[in-house]
Design a protein around this motif. Structure first.
Motif, PDB file in Angstrom:
ATOM      1  N   ALA A   1      -1.442  45.044  23.401  1.00 30.24           N
ATOM      2  CA  ALA A   1      -1.733  43.622  23.593  1.00 30.24           C
ATOM      3  C   ALA A   1      -3.222  43.377  23.659  1.00 30.24           C
ATOM      4  O   ALA A   1      -3.938  44.140  24.288  1.00 30.24           O
TER       5      ALA A   1
ATOM      6  N   TYR B   1       5.630  30.704  30.469  1.00 28.52           N
ATOM      7  CA  TYR B   1       5.365  31.862  29.596  1.00 28.52           C
ATOM      8  C   TYR B   1       5.778  33.163  30.248  1.00 28.52           C
ATOM      9  O   TYR B   1       6.316  34.058  29.606  1.00 28.52           O
ATOM     10  N   PHE B   2       5.512  33.293  31.591  1.00 27.39           N
ATOM     11  CA  PHE B   2       5.878  34.517  32.310  1.00 27.39           C
ATOM     12  C   PHE B   2       6.919  34.169  33.372  1.00 27.39           C
ATOM     13  O   PHE B   2       6.585  33.825  34.491  1.00 27.39           O
TER      14      PHE B   2
ATOM     15  N   VAL C   1       8.900  36.070  34.959  1.00 22.73           N
ATOM     16  CA  VAL C   1       9.013  37.101  35.992  1.00 22.73           C
ATOM     17  C   VAL C   1       7.845  36.983  36.959  1.00 22.73           C
ATOM     18  O   VAL C   1       6.692  36.817  36.558  1.00 22.73           O
TER      19      VAL C   1
ATOM     20  N   ASP D   1       4.639  39.512  36.618  1.00 21.45           N
ATOM     21  CA  ASP D   1       3.570  39.223  35.659  1.00 21.45           C
ATOM     22  C   ASP D   1       2.609  38.188  36.206  1.00 21.45           C
ATOM     23  O   ASP D   1       1.392  38.319  36.077  1.00 21.45           O
ATOM     24  N   ARG D   2       3.168  37.146  36.888  1.00 20.25           N
ATOM     25  CA  ARG D   2       2.286  36.112  37.438  1.00 20.25           C
ATOM     26  C   ARG D   2       1.411  36.676  38.538  1.00 20.25           C
ATOM     27  O   ARG D   2       0.239  36.301  38.684  1.00 20.25           O
TER      28      ARG D   2
ATOM     29  N   GLY E   1       4.160  43.867  24.813  1.00 21.15           N
ATOM     30  CA  GLY E   1       5.343  43.266  25.443  1.00 21.15           C
ATOM     31  C   GLY E   1       4.938  42.433  26.642  1.00 21.15           C
ATOM     32  O   GLY E   1       3.769  42.080  26.806  1.00 21.15           O
ATOM     33  N   ARG E   2       5.917  42.177  27.532  1.00 20.56           N
ATOM     34  CA  ARG E   2       5.691  41.270  28.678  1.00 20.56           C
ATOM     35  C   ARG E   2       4.628  41.819  29.609  1.00 20.56           C
ATOM     36  O   ARG E   2       3.619  41.159  29.877  1.00 20.56           O
ATOM     37  N   SER E   3       4.821  43.044  30.063  1.00 26.48           N
ATOM     38  CA  SER E   3       3.866  43.635  31.019  1.00 26.48           C
ATOM     39  C   SER E   3       2.504  43.868  30.396  1.00 26.48           C
ATOM     40  O   SER E   3       1.475  43.663  31.041  1.00 26.48           O
TER      41      SER E   3
ATOM     42  N   GLN F   1       1.033  42.249  27.974  1.00 25.13           N
ATOM     43  CA  GLN F   1       0.269  41.001  27.838  1.00 25.13           C
ATOM     44  C   GLN F   1      -0.293  40.577  29.188  1.00 25.13           C
ATOM     45  O   GLN F   1      -1.447  40.137  29.289  1.00 25.13           O
ATOM     46  N   ALA F   2       0.531  40.740  30.244  1.00 24.79           N
ATOM     47  CA  ALA F   2       0.053  40.380  31.575  1.00 24.79           C
ATOM     48  C   ALA F   2      -1.162  41.216  31.953  1.00 24.79           C
ATOM     49  O   ALA F   2      -2.164  40.714  32.462  1.00 24.79           O
TER      50      ALA F   2
END
Lengths: 369, 216
Positions: A252, A276-277, A279, A282-283, A309-311, A313-314
């Motif tokens: 990412a 967007y997040f 979870v 992530d925030r 992925g999600r993590s 990008q965070a």
């Protein structure tokens, strides 16, 4: 050899077996001389000259064929023309048809080193390593020159200068660079001997006389210290201070713009972080830099992120915001951030799968039988 | 061309090498000083004049004769355009010998001798290489005080050799031995000077004779 073997058999068989002749087959491969060990073929000066003439003629023909000006036909044009006229699907670049200047095709050291009457050109030819030994000879001569100069100065009772030359920013030639210069193979022992001789030369007080010669063998070492420059705050049309930062994590890539005098709103790719997040984890990652500095409700952030992925990008956005916040904060706090690990790029990536195993670490199930 | 080659062979000293050195020059250059009695080689006994305080003294009369023969031979080889290779494994005189060879226009080898240089030349250098026609040893021993491999190799390849043999050296396989000191700088400088002068003289004479022939 076969005949010799037959004769031996006849001599040995002195009893009732004297009549039988045992034929032991030997192939000619045993007696064939190893042509590869006879060394590479040498090229004469006349041969190389002829090759250069043919190359130039061929270049002009090629230019005419392609409809271009023969005078301004460069090597790149030749390569393009050959690739066009003789398209080849071979993978190996060196196996494809090529047209290069003979000086590049026929390596220099393979040229014949003696004249028509057989006398070699170089006076150290019979040593086998003429360039290396002539280099040693020259360097030793410089050393003797410096010694003589030093003796003259001492004889005239003049002070002998000793300037501290800055050797920290320079290094000696590597073995490969020396081989390229000499066009000969240099062994490790020979190379170390040459470097020791150079160091001996440099250690003399009056070695400044031969500085030009020594510089041929030393190279600059680029200064590797790169102080991380923290960019100053920029101001947009409304007069609000802002700063940008870039971050990455796994695959990412993220960029973040942090504005001053904000309400703690964070927008990612035009979408609010709550959407967007979904979870919480992530925030939390996004808010960590602000929480660490105690500036939660004071800054607005606009980010763009892609890949991963999600993590991932965070994590990327977290790094980007931390980098951007450096401009708003004192140096001590920057050091605190660095020690907390907010400014370090996370080097962990997915480990590759190895052959003979099911995954990066997992082996196949072991079966007893 | 035939006359050019046969004319020098009729005279015993065509190049007049006798005038290049005198016995006093040899004495001043300390050529007569040998090693101690314990280092003496059996085959060097005919060349030794005597022994003083355990140190061998080389007979300079014999040295004069041998030196004259050797210089005459080098002059003839150089006159006929032969390749001369100076060999010495003394680190002290490596630079001096190489400079002498360069000044004459001949060749030198004062470094580590690779095994097949003379015997395996066609593979090491390439087909068609020309081997040296004369080897001159400024010191016949190598760094471990053993006879230099080149003496044996030159004998195998039928190449004549000239060598400065000290009291601890073996003069057997050398075609023109010169009994004398090979360790003092003065002595080695004298030898280098003499060889350089003979070779340059011989080459000049050849060029002169060729020019005279062309004019005819």
């Amino acid at each position: 050899a076969v005949g010799r073997v037959l004769r031996l058999c006849r001599r040995w068989g002195a009893g009732p077996r004297a009549q039988t002749l045992r034929l032991i087959c030997t192939t000619t491969a045993v007696h064939r001389k190893n042509a590869g060990a006879s060394g590479p073929e040498k090229y004469t000066e006349a041969f190389i000259k002829k090759q250069i003439e043919e190359f130039n003629l061929g270049k002009r023909h090629l230019a005419n064929m392609m409809g271009e000006d023969p005078e301004t036909f460069t090597q790149e044009d030749i390569d393009r023309a050959i690739a066009y006229l003789f398209p080849s699907g071979l993978f190996d670049e060196q196996a494809r048809p090529m047209m290069k200047h003979p000086n590049e095709v026929f390596p220099e050291q393979r040229k014949i080193q003696w004249g028509e009457d057989g006398r070699p050109f170089h006076f150290l030819f019979y040593t086998g390593k003429q360039s290396y030994y002539s280099l040693m000879h020259e360097t030793y001569e410089k050393w003797l020159n410096v010694q003589k100069h030093q003796d003259q100065l001492i004889a005239q009772d003049l002070p002998v200068q000793k300037e501290k030359r800055n050797l920290a920013g320079s290094r000696w030639l590597t073995k490969i660079e020396l081989e390229e210069i000499l066009l000969e193979k240099v062994s490790d022992d020979d190379y170390s001997r040459f470097i020791k001789l150079l160091q001996k030369l440099v250690a003399l007080p009056c070695a400044d006389i031969e500085d030009k010669y020594i510089q041929k063998f030393s190279r600059e070492v680029p200064v590797q210290l790169q102080k991380v420059v923290i960019e100053p705050l920029q101001y947009d049309e409304r007069g609000v201070a802002f700063s940008t930062g870039e971050g990455k994590r796994k695959t990412a890539r993220a960029t973040a713009v942090v504005y001053d005098n904000g309400t703690g709103k964070i927008t990612v790719n035009g979408i609010d972080i709550l959407h967007y997040f979904p979870v919480l984890q992530d925030r939390e990652q996004l808010l960590f830099p602000f929480q660490f500095l105690g500036r939660i409700g004071k800054h607005d952030t606009v980010c763009t992120v892609s890949g991963g992925g999600r993590s991932a990008q965070a994590g990327a956005i977290r790094l980007a915001t931390a980098k951007a916040l450096r401009s708003f904060v004192t140096e001590k706090e920057v050091e605190f951030m660095r020690q907390a690990g907010l400014l370090t790029v996370d080097p962990r990536v997915k480990e590759r799968k190895k052959p003979g195993q099911e995954g990066p670490r997992r082996k196949f199930t072991w079966k007893k039988r | 061309d035939d006359k050019l080659l046969t004319e020098p062979l009729r005279h015993p000293d065509f190049f007049n090498v006798k005038e290049l050195f005198t016995l006093k020059d040899l004495f001043d250059a300390r050529v007569h000083l040998g090693h101690k009695k314990g280092c003496r080689h059996r085959f060097m006994e005919p060349y030794i004049f005597g022994c003083r305080l355990d140190q061998d003294i080389i007979d300079l009369d014999q040295t004069m004769q041998h030196l004259q023969l050797a210089l005459n031979f080098t002059a003839h080889v150089a006159y006929r355009g032969g390749i001369i290779l100076f060999v010495s494994r003394k680190r002290q005189f490596c630079h001096l010998v190489e400079s002498t060879a360069r000044a004459c226009g001949e060749y030198a080898h004062t470094r580590y001798w690779q095994g097949g240089l003379l015997t395996n030349a066609h593979i090491q250098f390439g087909p068609g290489v020309r081997l040296p026609d004369l080897l001159i040893f400024l010191s016949t021993l190598n760094n471990v005080f053993e006879p230099h491999v080149a003496i044996r190799d030159a004998a195998k390849m039928n190449i004549p050799t000239i060598g400065v043999v000290d009291t601890n050296c073996n003069p057997c396989l050398i075609s023109y031995p010169i009994p004398g000191n090979d360790d003092s700088p003065a002595a080695v400088e004298l030898y280098c000077k003499l060889f350089r002068m003979t070779i340059i003289r011989a080459k000049d004479k050849r060029r002169h004779s060729e020019a005279v022939e062309e004019l005819r």
